[in-house]
Scaffold this active site. Structure first.
Site, mmCIF file in Angstrom:
data_model
loop_
_atom_site.group_PDB
_atom_site.id
_atom_site.type_symbol
_atom_site.label_atom_id
_atom_site.label_comp_id
_atom_site.label_asym_id
_atom_site.label_seq_id
_atom_site.Cartn_x
_atom_site.Cartn_y
_atom_site.Cartn_z
ATOM 1 N N GLY A 13 44.142 40.246 43.732
ATOM 2 C CA GLY A 13 44.202 41.697 43.464
ATOM 3 C C GLY A 13 44.507 42.444 44.753
ATOM 4 O O GLY A 13 43.952 42.127 45.799
ATOM 5 N N ARG A 67 48.341 36.267 41.446
ATOM 6 C CA ARG A 67 47.242 35.301 41.337
ATOM 7 C C ARG A 67 47.925 33.997 40.914
ATOM 8 O O ARG A 67 48.212 33.808 39.748
ATOM 9 C CB ARG A 67 46.234 35.751 40.284
ATOM 10 C CG ARG A 67 45.599 37.122 40.559
ATOM 11 C CD ARG A 67 44.468 37.380 39.588
ATOM 12 N NE ARG A 67 44.003 38.756 39.584
ATOM 13 C CZ ARG A 67 43.132 39.263 40.457
ATOM 14 N NH1 ARG A 67 42.657 38.517 41.416
ATOM 15 N NH2 ARG A 67 42.740 40.523 40.366
ATOM 16 N N ASP A 106 38.173 35.946 47.560
ATOM 17 C CA ASP A 106 37.617 34.592 47.737
ATOM 18 C C ASP A 106 38.575 33.483 47.285
ATOM 19 O O ASP A 106 38.715 32.473 47.968
ATOM 20 C CB ASP A 106 36.238 34.460 47.075
ATOM 21 C CG ASP A 106 36.255 34.783 45.593
ATOM 22 O OD1 ASP A 106 37.273 35.311 45.102
ATOM 23 O OD2 ASP A 106 35.245 34.502 44.926
ATOM 24 N N THR A 159 40.015 42.927 49.529
ATOM 25 C CA THR A 159 39.587 43.156 48.141
ATOM 26 C C THR A 159 38.746 44.422 48.091
ATOM 27 O O THR A 159 37.984 44.689 49.026
ATOM 28 C CB THR A 159 38.766 41.973 47.575
ATOM 29 O OG1 THR A 159 38.119 42.396 46.363
ATOM 30 C CG2 THR A 159 37.681 41.488 48.523
ATOM 31 N N ASP A 176 36.335 44.777 46.131
ATOM 32 C CA ASP A 176 35.025 44.440 45.559
ATOM 33 C C ASP A 176 33.874 44.361 46.573
ATOM 34 O O ASP A 176 32.717 44.455 46.193
ATOM 35 C CB ASP A 176 35.100 43.096 44.816
ATOM 36 C CG ASP A 176 36.028 43.149 43.615
ATOM 37 O OD1 ASP A 176 36.372 44.265 43.191
ATOM 38 O OD2 ASP A 176 36.406 42.075 43.103
ATOM 39 N N ASP A 178 32.767 41.751 47.939
ATOM 40 C CA ASP A 178 31.930 40.677 47.395
ATOM 41 C C ASP A 178 31.903 39.431 48.274
ATOM 42 O O ASP A 178 31.483 38.363 47.831
ATOM 43 C CB ASP A 178 32.413 40.307 45.986
ATOM 44 C CG ASP A 178 33.868 39.854 45.969
ATOM 45 O OD1 ASP A 178 34.575 40.052 46.981
ATOM 46 O OD2 ASP A 178 34.312 39.315 44.941
ATOM 47 N N ARG A 192 33.971 43.187 39.757
ATOM 48 C CA ARG A 192 33.746 41.848 39.197
ATOM 49 C C ARG A 192 32.232 41.576 39.111
ATOM 50 O O ARG A 192 31.543 42.339 38.454
ATOM 51 C CB ARG A 192 34.448 40.805 40.063
ATOM 52 C CG ARG A 192 35.032 39.654 39.276
ATOM 53 C CD ARG A 192 35.723 38.690 40.205
ATOM 54 N NE ARG A 192 37.019 39.154 40.624
ATOM 55 C CZ ARG A 192 38.155 38.862 39.992
ATOM 56 N NH1 ARG A 192 38.147 38.100 38.927
ATOM 57 N NH2 ARG A 192 39.297 39.305 40.432
HETATM 58 O O1 F6P Z 1 39.064 41.664 42.524
HETATM 59 C C1 F6P Z 1 39.533 42.944 42.423
HETATM 60 C C2 F6P Z 1 39.503 43.427 41.004
HETATM 61 O O2 F6P Z 1 40.032 44.732 40.981
HETATM 62 C C3 F6P Z 1 38.145 43.369 40.295
HETATM 63 O O3 F6P Z 1 37.323 44.449 40.658
HETATM 64 C C4 F6P Z 1 38.564 43.395 38.861
HETATM 65 O O4 F6P Z 1 37.585 42.791 38.035
HETATM 66 C C5 F6P Z 1 39.832 42.564 38.864
HETATM 67 O O5 F6P Z 1 40.333 42.615 40.190
HETATM 68 C C6 F6P Z 1 40.915 43.028 37.922
HETATM 69 O O6 F6P Z 1 41.972 42.145 38.027
HETATM 70 P P1 F6P Z 1 43.418 42.409 37.394
HETATM 71 O O7 F6P Z 1 44.083 43.477 38.195
HETATM 72 O O8 F6P Z 1 44.097 41.091 37.521
HETATM 73 O O9 F6P Z 1 43.183 42.843 35.989
#
Ligand code: F6P
Length: 320
Positions: A11, A72, A103, A125, A127, A129, A171
């Site tokens: 992300g 990803r 991660d 990120t 997050d 996290d 997340r």
């Molecule tokens: O890891 C970053 C994040 O924005 C999380 O907060 C969220 O759950 C996820 O990515 C959403 O991913 P995507 O953009 O692939 O839907």
């Protein structure tokens, strides 16, 4: 070391561009050739790579997203994809790589290092996290975006005398909810790390209403055990207060990075280049107590993220 590559993966987060700029400029400053690898590990597999010049990263420090784009990559996790990536690295003569991501992206960086390609990870990120670093690139911008949304929602919440649930990303980590909730004066903050009781949320709403409060903001982290709709329904049934829901979604991932994120990204990008020049591999760059630091990636990823309990307790005291 003569040639290094840089990629963003997973992300995106505001500040990734500032990190790319720092890697490219610090690399060139130190006499290295720098290439940009497009769409994360996908670009490494497909050879989607281009040389970066000083001008390639002009006018990007203030932009959200990532100029190298991101993905990803599932293919990179397979033996076949990984072998292709190693082959591309050889063909392009890349001797070190800087990976900017969360991660999963850092795990990929570790795998590359194990295969003999010195790789350095930067925490990109929203997050926040990753346990080994106090802050990740993009987190500060994301909480400021949430804060802006809270202010707007508070206006309309007050006019209508409603309660509003604001659902934020993160997340399994509640940091976005916790920090934005504290800064935004939310009445309740619901995070995955802590048990919560609907009765307590309702009690706070009623107490507030009884002393003339017209608005009420409940910040809900997406990883919490109940979703916005279930919580809203229960609150309405128990209190009779009208509830509205705002799921902020990807608005939190965009926007111009804050000064904090730009400075953090610039420091971390430059540190990554220094580490590669020093011959280091498999290091994760972070910040601890205002000092830029680095850890072995496996060690960094094995650390368990702990929520800041003092901050959480403070939110409860201040929102009585
Ligand atoms: O890891 C970053 C994040 O924005 C999380 O907060 C969220 O759950 C996820 O990515 C959403 O991913 P995507 O953009 O692939 O839907």
């Amino acid at each position: 070391m003569k040639k290094i590559g840089v990629l963003t993966s997973g992300g995106d987060s505001p500040g990734m561009n500032a990190a790319i700029r720092a890697v490219v400029r610090a690399g060139i400053y130190n006499g290295l050739k720098v290439v940009g690898i497009k769409r994360g590990y996908e670009g490494l597999i497909n050879g989607d790579i281009e040389e970066m010049k000083l001008s390639s990263v002009a006018d990007i420090i203030h932009r959200g997203g990532t100029m190298l784009r991101t993905a990803r990559s599932e293919a990179f996790k397979t033996e076949e994809g990984f072998k292709k990536a190693l082959n591309v690295i050889k063909i392009f003569g890349i001797e070190g790589i800087v990976v900017i991501g969360g991660d999963g992206s850092l795990k990929g960086a570790e795998r590359l290092s194990q295969a003999g390609i010195p790789t350095i990870g930067l925490p990109g990120t929203i997050d926040n996290d990753l346990a080994y670093t106090d802050y990740t690139i993009g987190f500060d911008t994301a909480i400021n975006t949430v804060l802006h949304a809270i202010s707007n929602i508070r206006d309309t919440s007050t006019s209508h005398g409603r309660a509003n649930i604001v659902e934020v990303m993160g997340r399994h980590c509640g940091d976005i909810a916790l920090y934005a909730g504290l800064a935004g004066g939310a009445e309740s903050i619901i995070v995955p790390e802590e048990e919560f009781s609907i009765d307590e949320v309702c009690k706070r709403l009623i107490q507030g209403k009884n002393r003339g409060k017209l608005h009420s903001i409940i910040i809900l982290a997406e990883g919490a055990s109940k979703n916005s709709y279930a919580i809203a329904k229960e609150i309405e049934e128990k209190t009779g207060i009208e509830v509205r829901i705002t799921i902020l979604g990807h608005i939190q991932r965009g926007g111009s990075p804050t000064a904090f994120d730009r400075i953090l990204a610039s420091q971390m990008g430059s540190k990554a280049v220094d580490l590669l020049i020093q011959g280091k591999k498999s290091r994760a760059v972070g910040i601890k107590g205002n000092e830029i630091c680095d850890f072995d990636i496996l060690e960094a990823l094995s650390m368990k993220k702990k929520m800041n309990k003092d901050l959480y307790a403070l939110t409860k005291i201040l929102s009585i």
